[in-house]
Design a protein around this motif. Structure first.
Motif, mmCIF file in Angstrom:
data_model
loop_
_atom_site.group_PDB
_atom_site.id
_atom_site.type_symbol
_atom_site.label_atom_id
_atom_site.label_comp_id
_atom_site.label_asym_id
_atom_site.label_seq_id
_atom_site.Cartn_x
_atom_site.Cartn_y
_atom_site.Cartn_z
ATOM 1 N N SER A 133 6.474 -9.077 -9.973
ATOM 2 C CA SER A 133 5.835 -7.725 -10.371
ATOM 3 C C SER A 133 6.177 -6.822 -8.826
ATOM 4 O O SER A 133 6.681 -5.872 -8.952
ATOM 5 C CB SER A 133 4.448 -7.909 -10.663
ATOM 6 N N GLU A 134 5.786 -7.460 -7.975
ATOM 7 C CA GLU A 134 6.010 -6.760 -6.630
ATOM 8 C C GLU A 134 7.498 -6.615 -6.400
ATOM 9 O O GLU A 134 7.991 -5.501 -5.948
ATOM 10 C CB GLU A 134 5.294 -7.348 -5.483
ATOM 11 N N LEU A 135 8.339 -7.595 -6.614
ATOM 12 C CA LEU A 135 9.671 -7.452 -6.309
ATOM 13 C C LEU A 135 10.439 -6.392 -7.247
ATOM 14 O O LEU A 135 11.246 -5.554 -6.860
ATOM 15 C CB LEU A 135 10.392 -8.652 -6.446
ATOM 16 N N GLU A 136 9.750 -6.184 -8.540
ATOM 17 C CA GLU A 136 10.420 -5.198 -9.331
ATOM 18 C C GLU A 136 10.127 -3.889 -9.079
ATOM 19 O O GLU A 136 11.078 -2.883 -9.082
ATOM 20 C CB GLU A 136 9.655 -5.366 -10.630
ATOM 21 N N ASP A 137 8.812 -3.560 -8.187
ATOM 22 C CA ASP A 137 8.396 -2.420 -7.598
ATOM 23 C C ASP A 137 9.494 -1.941 -6.682
ATOM 24 O O ASP A 137 9.891 -0.811 -6.230
ATOM 25 C CB ASP A 137 6.951 -2.286 -7.206
ATOM 26 N N SER A 143 0.757 -1.280 0.140
ATOM 27 C CA SER A 143 -0.094 -0.094 -0.139
ATOM 28 C C SER A 143 0.840 1.370 0.066
ATOM 29 O O SER A 143 0.468 2.250 -0.565
ATOM 30 C CB SER A 143 -0.993 -0.003 1.242
ATOM 31 N N ALA A 144 2.018 1.335 0.786
ATOM 32 C CA ALA A 144 2.784 2.352 0.607
ATOM 33 C C ALA A 144 3.495 2.482 -0.585
ATOM 34 O O ALA A 144 3.644 3.785 -1.061
ATOM 35 C CB ALA A 144 3.957 2.172 1.839
ATOM 36 N N LEU A 145 3.795 1.699 -1.254
ATOM 37 C CA LEU A 145 4.560 1.691 -2.628
ATOM 38 C C LEU A 145 3.548 2.351 -3.719
ATOM 39 O O LEU A 145 3.828 2.871 -4.559
ATOM 40 C CB LEU A 145 5.186 0.236 -3.085
ATOM 41 N N GLU A 146 2.285 1.927 -3.543
ATOM 42 C CA GLU A 146 1.289 2.402 -4.218
ATOM 43 C C GLU A 146 1.139 3.856 -4.327
ATOM 44 O O GLU A 146 0.584 4.688 -5.269
ATOM 45 C CB GLU A 146 -0.186 1.739 -3.969
ATOM 46 N N THR A 147 1.479 4.642 -3.298
ATOM 47 C CA THR A 147 1.450 5.927 -2.803
ATOM 48 C C THR A 147 2.464 6.801 -3.867
ATOM 49 O O THR A 147 2.327 8.005 -4.190
ATOM 50 C CB THR A 147 1.600 6.527 -1.584
ATOM 51 N N ARG A 148 3.720 6.118 -4.131
ATOM 52 C CA ARG A 148 4.678 6.484 -4.762
ATOM 53 C C ARG A 148 5.111 7.799 -4.245
ATOM 54 O O ARG A 148 5.852 8.747 -5.064
ATOM 55 C CB ARG A 148 4.285 6.861 -6.309
#
Length: 314
Positions: A226-230, A193-198
């Motif tokens: 996909s998550e690991l790439e982010d 969820s934190a990564l989605e905020t960018r």
């Protein structure tokens, strides 16, 4: 003689009329004096009402009166709203909404013409007949019926006086999704969820919170490609920044321990190589900075020694 008597009667009547006019003027003067004294009970420039009906800045405020004697206060703002207030009760009696921020508003023709200027260059002009304007101001104010929404929200715009006792209620701030996940021990979901905020500040704060709870390894493990790439892309981008270097170095070390190079896809392996290259570049920059710092220290020490020797010679 009769004509002289009539003249005397006329003089008496005129004198009586003058006395009545003087009495009326005296009463009028007393009433005006009472009215001034009543209005002077409030200090000049004191706050009489505060209205909070706009969500953004107000650009224009004006007063207007129609031919039927009703006074209105108009406000407009960049939120695109126009509010009409009753000049006596300061309650909103009418409102208009426009598609663009409003820069100015004007009323003419004794309330029969309404002009609005907007930031997109458009001007809106509304007109109505004098009969319609007079009809809109007639009648008594409708009272809200019990059980209706208007009855439920009555008085919401009222402002407490200085002598009134007010009870302050602390409103709880709504937690973000990653805060709720951390409280619920859902560490992986909180990091996602934190990564989605960018937002690097938010992501680093969540990672720091997970590290304090010894949940960083749990949050980084069992991730798909996909998550690991982010996560790797975030670490590669912000690890050179001094504010995030210490924390993201620990994150990079944890990722390297959790995921072996042979079990990753080509894209993930490329991100690991990129991370390695970024870290090596950062280490090279730090070495150069230390060498430069050592040179500066030696120059400063040499300068200080020269000054001390010069003082001793003197």
């Amino acid at each position: 003689d009769e004509d002289g008597g009539d003249d005397d009667d006329d003089d008496v009547e005129e004198k009586e009329d003058d006395d009545e006019d003087d009495e009326e003027n005296d009463e009028k003067g007393e009433n005006e004096k009472e009215s001034v004294e009543a209005s002077s009970t409030r200090p000049l420039g004191s706050l009489i009402h505060t209205a909070r009906n706009h969500t953004k800045a107000i650009t224009t405020l004006l007063t207007t009166s129609a031919h039927n004697g009703l006074e209105r206060i108009l406000t407009c703002g960049i939120d695109g709203h126009v509010k009409f207030y009753d000049a006596d009760t300061f309650e909103v009696v009418h409102a208009l909404k426009y598609p663009s921020p409003i820069t100015d508003v004007a009323v003419g023709g004794k309330g029969t013409r309404f002009v609005v200027g907007m930031s997109n260059g458009n001007i809106s002009v509304k007109t109505r007949t004098a009969e319609a304007a007079e009809k809109s101001g007639r009648g008594k104010k409708r009272q809200a019926r019990g059980g209706t929404y208007a009855y439920f929200v009555r008085g919401k715009n009222e402002v407490a006086d200085i002598e009134d006792f007010t009870v302050e209620v602390d409103k709880k701030k709504k937690l973000a999704k990653f805060d709720k996940d951390i409280k619920g021990f859902k560490y992986a979901s909180a990091l996602t969820s934190a990564l989605e905020t960018r937002n690097p500040t938010t992501v680093s704060a969540v990672m720091a919170a997970l590290d304090m709870r010894n949940g960083l390894s749990q949050a980084l493990s069992n991730r798909d490609e996909s998550e690991l790439e982010d996560i790797l892309a975030f670490v590669c981008r912000y690890i050179p920044m001094p504010a995030y270097t210490k924390l993201l170095t620990k994150v990079a070390t944890t990722l390297a321990n959790l995921y072996s190079e042979g079990s990753c896809s080509d894209q993930v392996r490329e991100l690991f190589n990129r991370l390695k290259h970024v870290v090596e570049e950062e280490m090279g920059v730090r070495r150069k900075i230390r060498v430069f710092q050592g040179m500066l220290d030696s120059l400063v020490e040499r300068r200080m020694l020269d000054e001390m020797e010069g003082e001793l010679d003197i």
